[in-house]
Design an enzyme around this catalytic site. Structure first.
Site, PDB file in Angstrom:
ATOM      1  N   SER A 174      53.471  35.227  33.480  1.00 45.02           N
ATOM      2  CA  SER A 174      52.944  35.352  34.867  1.00 45.02           C
ATOM      3  C   SER A 174      52.140  34.269  35.129  1.00 45.02           C
ATOM      4  O   SER A 174      51.309  33.736  33.928  1.00 45.02           O
ATOM      5  CB  SER A 174      52.239  36.593  35.321  1.00 45.02           C
ATOM      6  OG  SER A 174      51.473  36.566  36.616  1.00 45.02           O
ATOM      7  N   TYR A 187      45.950  43.390  33.138  1.00 46.33           N
ATOM      8  CA  TYR A 187      46.954  42.852  33.285  1.00 46.33           C
ATOM      9  C   TYR A 187      46.776  41.168  32.947  1.00 46.33           C
ATOM     10  O   TYR A 187      47.579  40.656  32.202  1.00 46.33           O
ATOM     11  CB  TYR A 187      47.723  42.830  34.595  1.00 46.33           C
ATOM     12  CG  TYR A 187      49.059  42.175  34.938  1.00 46.33           C
ATOM     13  CD1 TYR A 187      50.230  42.298  33.991  1.00 46.33           C
ATOM     14  CD2 TYR A 187      49.094  41.081  35.771  1.00 46.33           C
ATOM     15  CE1 TYR A 187      51.354  41.869  34.334  1.00 46.33           C
ATOM     16  CE2 TYR A 187      50.072  40.309  35.925  1.00 46.33           C
ATOM     17  CZ  TYR A 187      51.437  40.538  35.213  1.00 46.33           C
ATOM     18  OH  TYR A 187      52.578  39.788  35.514  1.00 46.33           O
TER      19      TYR A 187
END
Length: 299
Positions: A174, A187
């Site tokens: 990501s 995250y």
């Protein structure tokens, strides 16, 4: 001037045709007979990569948590391809949340073909919540899935790559491995950690002829029927970029909207401004939505 629009359309069609031909040529020359492992193969991106690489003649190792989905994917690939030009995929059950099984997984992977040419990390576990609501158990679960699992698999197959003095490891990560926004503490931490690991690994294994690439994206678009934010990347685009990366061996690719890229540079060169904007976004729900739209872009 009436002829201008049709001419532009013809030129664009020609460009897309040539692009497709180039991708097919790359797949034939880059993938033929190479052993390629894809984690989370049953995901949207995993399936698209499996299709492209399978048609290109790669010897696929499909990994995932759901055995039935892996079998369905393998059957689909077999039905859609010429068996004289392709190889039946090997299947390995892989769940990064179960770290105790990782040594067995590494053994199963190497038993498939005795070696591994390309390792594509595609899996990810997402969580969005205020930090005070996240338990330590959740933190550990996310770190296992996004960090400890991938690096354990990489370490397990690395000796084989070093012995053969070849290999290519690709991390699909990501953009939050480079840019963190509020309510993504765990995250973002996992994505920063795994990004740093493979950046360090790249320098360490270069002398052995092993390439390490990272591809950072905003988010991968789901099916067209699913409502989602704009500026995502389609599985087809991602698979095409991964194919090009196997050929170019580019170290780092960022597939993101221009505003998200600008945010990365702002974080590096104007950190106080960046921190002020993100903090202001937390102070009200409306402002938070704006912050996510500007910096998150659907991550």
């Amino acid at each position: 001037m009436v002829w201008l629009v049709p001419a532009v359309l013809v030129v664009m069609a020609g460009v897309f045709y040539l692009y497709g031909q180039i991708l097919r040529l790359l797949s034939k020359t880059t993938l033929r007979n190479r052993v390629v492992l894809i984690t989370d193969s049953a995901s949207a991106l995993g399936k698209e990569c499996a299709k492209v690489f399978h048609k290109g003649g790669a010897r696929l190792i499909l990994c995932g948590k759901n055995w039935e989905k892996l079998e369905d994917l393998a059957e689909q690939l077999a039905n859609e391809s010429d068996p004289t030009l392709t190889f039946p995929p090997k299947l390995v059950e892989l769940d990064f949340s179960d770290m105790e099984l990782m040594p067995e997984v590494v053994s199963d992977v190497l038993d498939c073909y005795g070696c591994l040419d390309v390792l594509i990390f595609n899996s990810s576990m997402k969580v969005k919540a205020p930090v005070q609501t996240l338990s330590l158990e959740m933190d550990k679960m996310v770190m296992d899935a996004n960090y400890f699992g991938p690096i354990t698999l990489a370490k397990g197959v690395l000796p084989s790559m070093i012995t053969r003095r070849s290999g290519h490891i690709i991390l699909v990560n990501s953009i939050q491995g480079k840019l963190a926004v509020p309510f993504r503490t765990t995250y973002a931490a996992s994505k920063h950690a795994v990004q740093a690991f493979f950046d360090c690994l790249r320098a360490e294994v270069q002398e052995y002829g092993i390439s390490v690439s990272t591809l950072s994206h905003t988010f991968i678009k789901a099916a067209p029927s699913v409502k989602q934010k704009p500026h995502g990347v389609s599985p087809e685009e991602m698979a095409g970029e991964l194919l090009k990366t196997l050929s170019s061996k580019k170290n780092e690719i960022i597939m993101a909207h221009s505003i998200s890229k600008a945010a990365i540079y702002a974080r590096s060169f104007f950190p106080n401004f960046f921190f002020a904007v993100t903090a202001a976004g937390v102070r009200s729900a409306a402002a938070m939505d704006i912050t996510e739209e500007l910096f998150h872009k659907g991550i």
